[in-house]
Design an enzyme around this catalytic site. Structure first.
Site: not given
Ligand code: TYD
Length: 136
Positions: A48-49
């Site tokens: 999630f980045h």
């Protein structure tokens, strides 16, 4: 062009077992400055980045996990389950890892030392950066 870039790692397996040899700037398209590995995984997804400059190659040494790659307009996914193949993740790409098998061991080779400044952890910020790059 597909977001999924897989490389076949030099594999020297024989009847004694598997062997993969990895060298910077050879099968890996950058100088490896850092490696890390993820293990004892749970049902919780990770990632999630995006990264600003970092290049990485992810290799699932054992078990399996599903990667989702997203360039801001297209999403693609792939399940990694083969220790002789590496997934190259470079450029402005949002990545998520899901569905880790209980025995998953995920090795990641990285082109830079760890730097929190290189992370974009907010999806809206990621999309804003993609739009600014597209307008340049
Ligand atoms: P993070 O990259 O957020 O994990 P993931 O993307 O797999 O969910 O890293 C988790 C924590 O570990 C975070 O506090 C930063 C730290 N970390 C380091 O200190 N060095 C590293 O090389 C990595 C990959 C993470």
């Amino acid at each position: 062009m597909s977001l999924i870039k897989l490389i076949n790692l030099p594999s020297f397996g024989d009847d004694r077992g598997g062997l993969v040899a990895i060298e910077s700037n050879q099968s890996i398209p950058f100088e490896v400055k850092r490696l890390y590995y993820i293990f004892d995984t749970t049902d919780k997804p990770r990632g999630f980045h995006a990264h600003i400059d970092l290049k990485q190659v992810a290799i699932c040494l054992k078990g399996s996990c599903r990667f989702i790659l997203d360039n801001g307009s297209t999403k693609e996914e792939i399940t990694l389950d083969d220790p002789t193949r590496g997934l190259v993740v470079e450029g402005l790409i949002w990545r998520e890892m899901h569905d880790f098998s209980y025995d998953c061991v995920l090795l990641v080779l990285a082109s830079e030392h760890y730097s929190e400044q290189d992370y974009i952890r907010n999806y809206d910020e990621f999309q804003g950066m993609v739009e600014r790059r597209n307008n340049d």
